[in-house]
Design a protein around this motif. Structure first.
Motif, PDB file in Angstrom:
ATOM      1  N   PRO A  75      14.385  -1.458  22.232  1.00  0.00           N
ATOM      2  CA  PRO A  75      13.363  -2.023  23.112  1.00  0.00           C
ATOM      3  C   PRO A  75      13.112  -1.203  24.374  1.00  0.00           C
ATOM      4  CG  PRO A  75      14.900  -3.726  22.466  1.00  0.00           C
ATOM      5  CD  PRO A  75      15.453  -2.428  21.991  1.00  0.00           C
ATOM      6  N   SER A  76      14.075  -0.422  24.808  1.00  0.00           N
ATOM      7  CA  SER A  76      13.854   0.375  26.011  1.00  0.00           C
ATOM      8  C   SER A  76      13.101   1.663  25.720  1.00  0.00           C
ATOM      9  CB  SER A  76      15.191   0.695  26.679  1.00  0.00           C
ATOM     10  OG  SER A  76      15.974   1.504  25.850  1.00  0.00           O
ATOM     11  N   LEU A  77      12.999   2.049  24.460  1.00  0.00           N
ATOM     12  CA  LEU A  77      12.291   3.277  24.101  1.00  0.00           C
ATOM     13  C   LEU A  77      10.947   3.030  23.439  1.00  0.00           C
ATOM     14  CD1 LEU A  77      15.303   5.330  22.757  1.00  0.00           C
ATOM     15  CD2 LEU A  77      14.139   5.614  24.927  1.00  0.00           C
ATOM     16  N   VAL A  78      10.792   1.895  22.796  1.00  0.00           N
ATOM     17  CA  VAL A  78       9.558   1.561  22.093  1.00  0.00           C
ATOM     18  C   VAL A  78       9.032   0.247  22.662  1.00  0.00           C
ATOM     19  CG1 VAL A  78       8.570   1.031  19.839  1.00  0.00           C
ATOM     20  CG2 VAL A  78      10.439   2.659  20.013  1.00  0.00           C
ATOM     21  N   ALA A  79       7.743   0.182  22.857  1.00  0.00           N
ATOM     22  CA  ALA A  79       7.146  -1.049  23.373  1.00  0.00           C
ATOM     23  C   ALA A  79       7.214  -2.147  22.316  1.00  0.00           C
ATOM     24  CB  ALA A  79       5.701  -0.799  23.767  1.00  0.00           C
ATOM     25  N   VAL A  80       7.951  -3.199  22.623  1.00  0.00           N
ATOM     26  CA  VAL A  80       8.057  -4.355  21.727  1.00  0.00           C
ATOM     27  C   VAL A  80       7.744  -5.605  22.532  1.00  0.00           C
ATOM     28  CG1 VAL A  80       9.736  -3.317  20.161  1.00  0.00           C
ATOM     29  CG2 VAL A  80      10.518  -4.588  22.119  1.00  0.00           C
ATOM     30  N   PRO A  81       7.225  -6.637  21.888  1.00  0.00           N
ATOM     31  CA  PRO A  81       6.991  -7.888  22.615  1.00  0.00           C
ATOM     32  C   PRO A  81       8.317  -8.505  23.062  1.00  0.00           C
ATOM     33  CG  PRO A  81       6.217  -8.037  20.326  1.00  0.00           C
ATOM     34  CD  PRO A  81       6.781  -6.690  20.513  1.00  0.00           C
ATOM     35  N   VAL A  82       8.219  -9.436  23.981  1.00  0.00           N
ATOM     36  CA  VAL A  82       9.417 -10.072  24.530  1.00  0.00           C
ATOM     37  C   VAL A  82      10.232 -10.748  23.440  1.00  0.00           C
ATOM     38  CG1 VAL A  82      10.221 -11.863  26.110  1.00  0.00           C
ATOM     39  CG2 VAL A  82       8.345 -10.375  26.784  1.00  0.00           C
ATOM     40  N   VAL A  83       9.560 -11.434  22.533  1.00  0.00           N
ATOM     41  CA  VAL A  83      10.267 -12.110  21.447  1.00  0.00           C
ATOM     42  C   VAL A  83      10.970 -11.086  20.559  1.00  0.00           C
ATOM     43  CG1 VAL A  83       9.962 -13.565  19.405  1.00  0.00           C
ATOM     44  CG2 VAL A  83       8.677 -14.050  21.489  1.00  0.00           C
ATOM     45  N   GLY A  84      10.309  -9.974  20.294  1.00  0.00           N
ATOM     46  CA  GLY A  84      10.931  -8.926  19.494  1.00  0.00           C
ATOM     47  C   GLY A  84      12.152  -8.339  20.184  1.00  0.00           C
ATOM     48  N   GLY A  85      12.078  -8.174  21.502  1.00  0.00           N
ATOM     49  CA  GLY A  85      13.227  -7.681  22.258  1.00  0.00           C
ATOM     50  C   GLY A  85      14.400  -8.631  22.198  1.00  0.00           C
ATOM     51  N   ARG A  86      14.108  -9.926  22.285  1.00  0.00           N
ATOM     52  CA  ARG A  86      15.178 -10.920  22.196  1.00  0.00           C
ATOM     53  C   ARG A  86      15.804 -10.946  20.811  1.00  0.00           C
ATOM     54  NH1 ARG A  86      12.156 -15.654  25.605  1.00  0.00           N
ATOM     55  NH2 ARG A  86      12.439 -14.659  27.652  1.00  0.00           N
ATOM     56  N   VAL A  87      14.978 -10.801  19.782  1.00  0.00           N
ATOM     57  CA  VAL A  87      15.504 -10.773  18.414  1.00  0.00           C
ATOM     58  C   VAL A  87      16.379  -9.532  18.219  1.00  0.00           C
ATOM     59  CG1 VAL A  87      14.829 -10.476  15.996  1.00  0.00           C
ATOM     60  CG2 VAL A  87      13.663 -12.164  17.424  1.00  0.00           C
ATOM     61  N   LEU A  88      15.936  -8.387  18.734  1.00  0.00           N
ATOM     62  CA  LEU A  88      16.741  -7.170  18.617  1.00  0.00           C
ATOM     63  C   LEU A  88      18.043  -7.285  19.404  1.00  0.00           C
ATOM     64  CD1 LEU A  88      14.003  -4.404  18.776  1.00  0.00           C
ATOM     65  CD2 LEU A  88      15.418  -5.033  16.826  1.00  0.00           C
ATOM     66  N   PHE A  89      17.997  -7.936  20.557  1.00  0.00           N
ATOM     67  CA  PHE A  89      19.222  -8.147  21.334  1.00  0.00           C
ATOM     68  C   PHE A  89      20.189  -9.049  20.570  1.00  0.00           C
ATOM     69  CE2 PHE A  89      21.671 -10.460  24.589  1.00  0.00           C
ATOM     70  CZ  PHE A  89      22.334  -9.383  25.156  1.00  0.00           C
ATOM     71  N   ALA A  90      19.668 -10.108  19.963  1.00  0.00           N
ATOM     72  CA  ALA A  90      20.513 -10.991  19.158  1.00  0.00           C
ATOM     73  C   ALA A  90      21.088 -10.250  17.953  1.00  0.00           C
ATOM     74  CB  ALA A  90      19.711 -12.212  18.702  1.00  0.00           C
ATOM     75  N   LEU A  91      20.294  -9.385  17.339  1.00  0.00           N
ATOM     76  CA  LEU A  91      20.777  -8.589  16.220  1.00  0.00           C
ATOM     77  C   LEU A  91      21.880  -7.626  16.668  1.00  0.00           C
ATOM     78  CD1 LEU A  91      20.537  -7.726  13.251  1.00  0.00           C
ATOM     79  CD2 LEU A  91      18.758  -6.113  13.982  1.00  0.00           C
ATOM     80  N   ALA A  92      21.709  -7.030  17.857  1.00  0.00           N
ATOM     81  CA  ALA A  92      22.739  -6.126  18.385  1.00  0.00           C
ATOM     82  C   ALA A  92      24.039  -6.886  18.630  1.00  0.00           C
ATOM     83  CB  ALA A  92      22.253  -5.461  19.665  1.00  0.00           C
ATOM     84  N   LEU A  93      23.942  -8.090  19.175  1.00  0.00           N
ATOM     85  CA  LEU A  93      25.146  -8.902  19.383  1.00  0.00           C
ATOM     86  C   LEU A  93      25.789  -9.292  18.062  1.00  0.00           C
ATOM     87  CD1 LEU A  93      24.163 -11.248  22.336  1.00  0.00           C
ATOM     88  CD2 LEU A  93      25.761  -9.342  22.369  1.00  0.00           C
ATOM     89  N   LEU A  94      24.972  -9.636  17.086  1.00  0.00           N
ATOM     90  CA  LEU A  94      25.496  -9.984  15.768  1.00  0.00           C
ATOM     91  C   LEU A  94      26.210  -8.792  15.130  1.00  0.00           C
ATOM     92  CD1 LEU A  94      25.658 -12.109  13.487  1.00  0.00           C
ATOM     93  CD2 LEU A  94      23.527 -11.138  12.619  1.00  0.00           C
ATOM     94  N   LEU A  95      25.636  -7.607  15.258  1.00  0.00           N
ATOM     95  CA  LEU A  95      26.290  -6.410  14.735  1.00  0.00           C
ATOM     96  C   LEU A  95      27.593  -6.121  15.457  1.00  0.00           C
ATOM     97  CD1 LEU A  95      23.222  -4.061  14.208  1.00  0.00           C
ATOM     98  CD2 LEU A  95      24.768  -4.890  12.440  1.00  0.00           C
ATOM     99  N   LEU A  96      27.614  -6.352  16.760  1.00  0.00           N
ATOM    100  CA  LEU A  96      28.842  -6.139  17.527  1.00  0.00           C
ATOM    101  C   LEU A  96      29.940  -7.097  17.091  1.00  0.00           C
ATOM    102  CD1 LEU A  96      30.218  -4.652  19.897  1.00  0.00           C
ATOM    103  CD2 LEU A  96      29.373  -6.481  21.360  1.00  0.00           C
ATOM    104  N   VAL A  97      29.603  -8.363  16.935  1.00  0.00           N
ATOM    105  CA  VAL A  97      30.585  -9.357  16.488  1.00  0.00           C
ATOM    106  C   VAL A  97      31.043  -9.035  15.062  1.00  0.00           C
ATOM    107  CG1 VAL A  97      30.865 -11.796  15.896  1.00  0.00           C
ATOM    108  CG2 VAL A  97      29.786 -11.153  18.043  1.00  0.00           C
ATOM    109  N   THR A  98      30.115  -8.592  14.216  1.00  0.00           N
ATOM    110  CA  THR A  98      30.474  -8.215  12.856  1.00  0.00           C
ATOM    111  C   THR A  98      31.412  -7.012  12.843  1.00  0.00           C
ATOM    112  OG1 THR A  98      28.333  -9.020  12.108  1.00  0.00           O
ATOM    113  CG2 THR A  98      29.533  -7.593  10.596  1.00  0.00           C
ATOM    114  N   ALA A  99      31.172  -6.053  13.742  1.00  0.00           N
ATOM    115  CA  ALA A  99      32.044  -4.875  13.830  1.00  0.00           C
ATOM    116  C   ALA A  99      33.456  -5.269  14.233  1.00  0.00           C
ATOM    117  CB  ALA A  99      31.479  -3.864  14.819  1.00  0.00           C
TER     118      ALA A  99
END
Length: 108
Positions: A75-99
């Motif tokens: 989201p910091s490199l590509v313009a994404v809507p706010v909802v898309g940024g939140r979904v990507l942030f949630a996905l990043a957290l999910l990947l971190l917890v999975t790791a």
């Protein structure tokens, strides 16, 4: 927060983190698939015998951790809507917890 930011230092740091995360993903997938650590890695990290016997565990952890960092930087490199940024942030957290779960739950 896009690539068009006036401060080139932050843009460069973001790009470096993206490149490093992709390197970590590739290295982790390589270790997990081949089930062998690179020779340089074994020498530099001074892995013990028990640590050398678990390349799938460490490779998968690295791949998921790198993917989490990569998804977080999108989201910091590509313009994404706010909802898309939140979904990507949630996905990043999910990947971190999975790791973390992968690392602690996958044992031989």
């Amino acid at each position: 927060m896009t690539v068009d930011d006036p401060d080139p230092v932050w843009v460069a740091l973001r790009l470096v983190s993206v490149v490093l995360s992709l390197v970590v993903v590739v290295l982790g997938v390589r270790v997990a698939v081949t089930r062998r650590f690179p020779t340089v890695w074994v020498r530099v990290a001074r892995l013990t015998e028990s640590q050398r016997s678990e390349p799938l565990r460490r490779g998968g952890f690295l791949a998921l951790l790198g993917a989490s960092l990569f998804v977080q930087q999108v989201p910091s490199l590509v313009a994404v809507p706010v909802v898309g940024g939140r979904v990507l942030f949630a996905l990043a957290l999910l990947l971190l917890v999975t790791a973390v779960g992968w690392f602690f739950l996958l044992r031989r």
